[in-house]
Design an enzyme around this catalytic site. Structure first.
Site, PDB file in Angstrom:
ATOM      1  N   PRO A 104       5.818  -8.359  -8.015  1.00  0.00           N
ATOM      2  CA  PRO A 104       5.026  -7.861  -9.148  1.00  0.00           C
ATOM      3  C   PRO A 104       4.029  -6.785  -8.730  1.00  0.00           C
ATOM      4  O   PRO A 104       3.913  -5.746  -9.390  1.00  0.00           O
ATOM      5  CB  PRO A 104       4.318  -9.124  -9.656  1.00  0.00           C
ATOM      6  CG  PRO A 104       5.205 -10.247  -9.225  1.00  0.00           C
ATOM      7  CD  PRO A 104       5.751  -9.822  -7.893  1.00  0.00           C
ATOM      8  N   TYR A 105       3.308  -7.034  -7.643  1.00  0.00           N
ATOM      9  CA  TYR A 105       2.318  -6.068  -7.173  1.00  0.00           C
ATOM     10  C   TYR A 105       2.984  -4.755  -6.753  1.00  0.00           C
ATOM     11  O   TYR A 105       2.544  -3.667  -7.161  1.00  0.00           O
ATOM     12  CB  TYR A 105       1.542  -6.664  -6.004  1.00  0.00           C
ATOM     13  CG  TYR A 105       0.473  -5.761  -5.432  1.00  0.00           C
ATOM     14  CD1 TYR A 105      -0.678  -5.473  -6.150  1.00  0.00           C
ATOM     15  CD2 TYR A 105       0.610  -5.196  -4.165  1.00  0.00           C
ATOM     16  CE1 TYR A 105      -1.676  -4.655  -5.625  1.00  0.00           C
ATOM     17  CE2 TYR A 105      -0.376  -4.376  -3.630  1.00  0.00           C
ATOM     18  CZ  TYR A 105      -1.508  -4.109  -4.364  1.00  0.00           C
ATOM     19  OH  TYR A 105      -2.481  -3.285  -3.834  1.00  0.00           O
ATOM     20  N   CYS A 106       4.053  -4.854  -5.957  1.00  0.00           N
ATOM     21  CA  CYS A 106       4.749  -3.646  -5.504  1.00  0.00           C
ATOM     22  C   CYS A 106       5.299  -2.855  -6.687  1.00  0.00           C
ATOM     23  O   CYS A 106       5.185  -1.627  -6.733  1.00  0.00           O
ATOM     24  CB  CYS A 106       5.887  -4.006  -4.545  1.00  0.00           C
ATOM     25  SG  CYS A 106       5.351  -4.694  -2.963  1.00  0.00           S
TER      26      CYS A 106
END
Length: 282
Positions: free
Chosen positions: A147-149
């Site tokens: 999700p962050y990437c």
């Protein structure tokens, strides 16, 4: 006209707070975007810093914040925006709920877009600059940080499009890509293995539990190797003041810069093997 104005989102802690303090020392008038009124206390006695309630996930909050700042923005010689607000959502792709995926993008991507769109008339008028805080996770995707990437990859793409659109108006768009930085974000959002595990089904815990342990060890090691937040603030200053700023600044060791360069040219299968060896002990 006023001196240069910088609006910094996510200013309560970490990179945002350090940026507010650094730019104020360099003569900028700084609006420090915060989510809670209590966060304003740390800035109230400091000259040239104006705490501004600004929740990037709320259009109403963003519009009210810009309305409050409008008088100074309208008389500024330069208006610059530092999009720093962000969160980290971690876990295996299939184990992170759609609600959490949306939360990740609502802050890191749509929040950035929301603030940028609202402030662009002031930035364009003064040929100001937009500095987007991305990450090396926007250059290479890591397991259990999907999700962050993904949100940072989206920031990278948006920044490229925006830079090319605003060039005709004399505005610059710069991306800062930090590696591990000594800030609370990783401790708050990633050092919560128990919460990650709890969110998974029993089957998913069986499937991913071992590798999540390796992921946790990797996070702890990265936090030990993290560089100071001052390196990021210096890069942001360069982005705002250089006659010809670079489009991107990787912040970290020379080894990190080399690794990111190699990631662009090595075959995916090689990178997959290297990641497996690092995170899974192969």
């Amino acid at each position: 006209m006023n001196k240069r104005i910088a609006i910094v989102t996510g200013s309560s802690t970490g990179i945002g707070k350090a940026t507010v303090l650094h730019l104020s020392r360099k003569g900028f008038l700084v609006f420090a975007g915060i989510r809670r009124e209590s966060d304003a206390e740390q800035f109230q006695s400091l000259k040239g810093i104006f705490p501004l309630l600004l929740d990037v996930s709320s259009q109403d909050s963003v519009e009210k914040a810009v309305e409050i700042a409008a008088e100074k923005l309208n008389t500024a010689s330069e208006v610059h925006l530092i999009n720093n607000a962000g969160i980290v959502v971690a876990g295996p792709v299939e184990g992170v709920s759609l609600t959490r995926w949306k939360e990740q993008f609502e802050v890191n991507f749509f929040g950035l877009l929301r603030v940028t769109q609202t402030l662009l008339p002031y930035i364009r008028k003064t040929r100001g600059r937009i500095v987007n805080i991305s990450s090396i996770s926007g250059l290479a995707a890591f397991p259990y940080l999907g999700p962050y990437c993904a949100s940072k990859f989206a920031v990278e793409a948006l920044s490229d499009a925006l830079r090319r659109e605003l060039r005709q108006f004399g505005c610059s768009v710069v991306v800062i890509e930090p590696g591990p930085i000594n800030t609370p974000i990783w401790e708050k959002n990633l050092k919560k293995k128990d919460e990650l595990i709890t969110a998974l089904s029993s089957e998913q815990r069986e499937l991913y539990g071992k590798e999540l342990n390796q992921f946790q060890l990797g996070v702890e090691q990265s936090s030990k190797d993290a560089v100071s937040v001052e390196e990021v603030t210096r890069a942001i200053e360069k982005a705002l003041t250089s006659t010809r700023p670079r489009t991107r600044y990787i912040v970290g060791s020379k080894v990190l810069a080399t690794q990111m360069a190699l990631a662009k040219i090595l075959p995916d299968t090689w990178l997959d093997l290297m990641v497996a060896q690092r995170f899974r002990g192969e």
